[in-house]
Design a protein around this motif. Structure first.
Motif, short mmCIF file in Angstrom:
data_model
loop_
_atom_site.label_atom_id
_atom_site.label_comp_id
_atom_site.label_asym_id
_atom_site.label_seq_id
_atom_site.Cartn_x
_atom_site.Cartn_y
_atom_site.Cartn_z
N ARG A 18 0.83 -1.21 0.00
CA ARG A 18 0.00 0.00 0.00
C ARG A 18 0.86 1.26 0.00
O ARG A 18 0.54 2.24 -0.67
CB ARG A 18 -0.95 0.00 1.19
CG ARG A 18 -1.97 -1.14 1.01
CD ARG A 18 -3.20 -1.01 1.75
NE ARG A 18 -3.88 0.25 1.56
CZ ARG A 18 -4.95 0.58 2.24
NH1 ARG A 18 -5.43 -0.26 3.13
NH2 ARG A 18 -5.54 1.73 2.05
N PHE A 19 1.98 1.24 0.72
CA PHE A 19 2.89 2.38 0.68
C PHE A 19 3.52 2.53 -0.70
O PHE A 19 3.70 3.65 -1.19
CB PHE A 19 3.98 2.26 1.75
CG PHE A 19 3.51 2.63 3.13
CD1 PHE A 19 2.85 3.82 3.38
CD2 PHE A 19 3.75 1.78 4.19
CE1 PHE A 19 2.42 4.16 4.65
CE2 PHE A 19 3.33 2.10 5.47
CZ PHE A 19 2.67 3.29 5.70
N TYR A 20 3.88 1.42 -1.32
CA TYR A 20 4.44 1.46 -2.67
C TYR A 20 3.43 2.08 -3.65
O TYR A 20 3.76 2.94 -4.45
CB TYR A 20 4.86 0.06 -3.13
CG TYR A 20 5.42 0.05 -4.52
CD1 TYR A 20 6.72 0.47 -4.76
CD2 TYR A 20 4.65 -0.37 -5.60
CE1 TYR A 20 7.24 0.47 -6.04
CE2 TYR A 20 5.17 -0.36 -6.89
CZ TYR A 20 6.46 0.06 -7.10
OH TYR A 20 6.97 0.08 -8.37
N GLN A 21 2.18 1.62 -3.56
CA GLN A 21 1.14 2.18 -4.43
C GLN A 21 0.89 3.66 -4.11
O GLN A 21 0.66 4.46 -5.02
CB GLN A 21 -0.15 1.38 -4.31
CG GLN A 21 -0.04 0.03 -4.98
CD GLN A 21 -1.39 -0.62 -5.20
OE1 GLN A 21 -2.40 0.05 -5.34
NE2 GLN A 21 -1.39 -1.95 -5.23
N PHE A 178 -2.53 -1.83 -10.02
CA PHE A 178 -2.50 -0.83 -8.96
C PHE A 178 -3.95 -0.51 -8.62
O PHE A 178 -4.59 0.29 -9.29
CB PHE A 178 -1.78 0.44 -9.44
CG PHE A 178 -0.29 0.26 -9.59
CD1 PHE A 178 0.56 0.56 -8.55
CD2 PHE A 178 0.24 -0.22 -10.77
CE1 PHE A 178 1.93 0.40 -8.68
CE2 PHE A 178 1.61 -0.38 -10.92
CZ PHE A 178 2.45 -0.07 -9.87
N ASP A 179 -4.45 -1.16 -7.58
CA ASP A 179 -5.86 -1.00 -7.25
C ASP A 179 -6.20 0.42 -6.81
O ASP A 179 -7.29 0.91 -7.08
CB ASP A 179 -6.32 -2.02 -6.22
CG ASP A 179 -5.52 -2.02 -4.94
OD1 ASP A 179 -4.48 -1.35 -4.87
OD2 ASP A 179 -5.94 -2.71 -4.00
N SER A 180 -5.28 1.11 -6.16
CA SER A 180 -5.57 2.47 -5.72
C SER A 180 -5.70 3.43 -6.91
O SER A 180 -6.33 4.47 -6.80
CB SER A 180 -4.50 2.97 -4.76
OG SER A 180 -3.24 3.02 -5.40
N LEU A 181 -5.11 3.08 -8.04
CA LEU A 181 -5.19 3.91 -9.24
C LEU A 181 -6.12 3.34 -10.30
O LEU A 181 -6.40 3.97 -11.29
CB LEU A 181 -3.80 4.05 -9.87
CG LEU A 181 -2.74 4.75 -9.03
CD1 LEU A 181 -1.38 4.64 -9.70
CD2 LEU A 181 -3.12 6.20 -8.84
N ASN A 182 -6.53 2.08 -10.08
CA ASN A 182 -7.30 1.34 -11.07
C ASN A 182 -6.57 1.29 -12.42
O ASN A 182 -7.14 1.53 -13.47
CB ASN A 182 -8.71 1.92 -11.22
CG ASN A 182 -9.64 0.93 -11.89
OD1 ASN A 182 -9.44 -0.28 -11.81
ND2 ASN A 182 -10.67 1.43 -12.57
N ILE A 183 -5.25 0.99 -12.33
CA ILE A 183 -4.42 0.87 -13.52
C ILE A 183 -3.89 -0.55 -13.61
O ILE A 183 -3.37 -1.10 -12.62
CB ILE A 183 -3.25 1.87 -13.48
CG1 ILE A 183 -3.75 3.30 -13.59
CG2 ILE A 183 -2.22 1.57 -14.59
CD1 ILE A 183 -2.66 4.35 -13.47
N TYR A 184 -4.01 -1.11 -14.78
CA TYR A 184 -3.53 -2.47 -15.05
C TYR A 184 -2.38 -2.35 -16.04
O TYR A 184 -2.53 -1.78 -17.13
CB TYR A 184 -4.67 -3.30 -15.66
CG TYR A 184 -4.30 -4.69 -16.05
CD1 TYR A 184 -4.31 -5.72 -15.10
CD2 TYR A 184 -3.97 -5.02 -17.36
CE1 TYR A 184 -3.99 -7.01 -15.46
CE2 TYR A 184 -3.65 -6.30 -17.71
CZ TYR A 184 -3.66 -7.31 -16.77
OH TYR A 184 -3.35 -8.58 -17.12
#
Length: 188
Positions: A18-21, A178-184
């Protein structure tokens, strides 16, 4: 060194991710929230000591970069200069793309001298050249040769997962979400 049981170890792994994201997303915490939810948390407070942080003004402009220590003080990369945090400011996880090359080099030297084992690498990567994006694809490595095991090892260290196998047991890509950004992100 911190030692954890199985449940704590899973929680630590999730928090590190989570910190990385948060670093990748440039997530900002208000100083008050950062203190309450991160600095004063019994587990998280230990983890944030292994990261470099940025202090931003209310407009998002960089004020300082700092580390937290076990006594709750904040110091810069200038070997002990103290940082004071105020309300109406923000905190974000530092990254080399957000700092000058001099600051990045100073932090790298500081972390080495003080033998800080950071949660993840914050200072060796740079942003890709946006001019190389074509229809959402970066192909500047197209045609390069590498054996599959070397590629696997590099991508696993960066947190990528192997895609599902297709017919015959072959697979062609690695992915990271990256779930926090919704980027795949997909690497074929």
């Amino acid at each position: 060194a911190l030692t954890y049981g199985i449940e704590e170890s899973v929680a630590v792994s999730l928090l590190i991710n989570r910190f990385y994201q948060a670093m990748c997303a440039e997530r900002r915490w208000r100083v008050e929230d950062w203190r309450e939810y991160l600095q004063h948390h019994p587990l998280v407070s230990r983890l944030i000591q292994d990261l470099v942080w940025l202090q931003l003004d209310k407009n998002g402009q960089l004020i300082n970069s700092f580390r937290s220590n076990e006594k709750g003080y904040f110091t810069t990369n200038e070997y002990g200069a103290e940082v004071l945090l105020y309300e109406n400011q923000f905190i974000t996880v530092a990254h080399s793309a957000l700092l000058s090359s001099d600051d990045t080099a100073q932090w790298q030297a500081y972390l080495k001298v003080y033998k800080v084992n950071t949660l993840f690498d914050q200072f060796s990567a740079s942003l890709p050249d946006i001019g190389k994006f074509k229809d959402g694809i970066i192909d500047d490595r197209l045609g390069w040769l590498m054996d599959s095991f070397t590629l696997r090892d590099v991508l696993k260290k960066l947190g990528y997962e192997r895609d599902n196998s297709e017919d015959g047991g072959y697979f062609y890509s690695y992915y990271k979400y990256f779930d926090s950004l919704n980027i795949y992100i997909n690497i074929e």
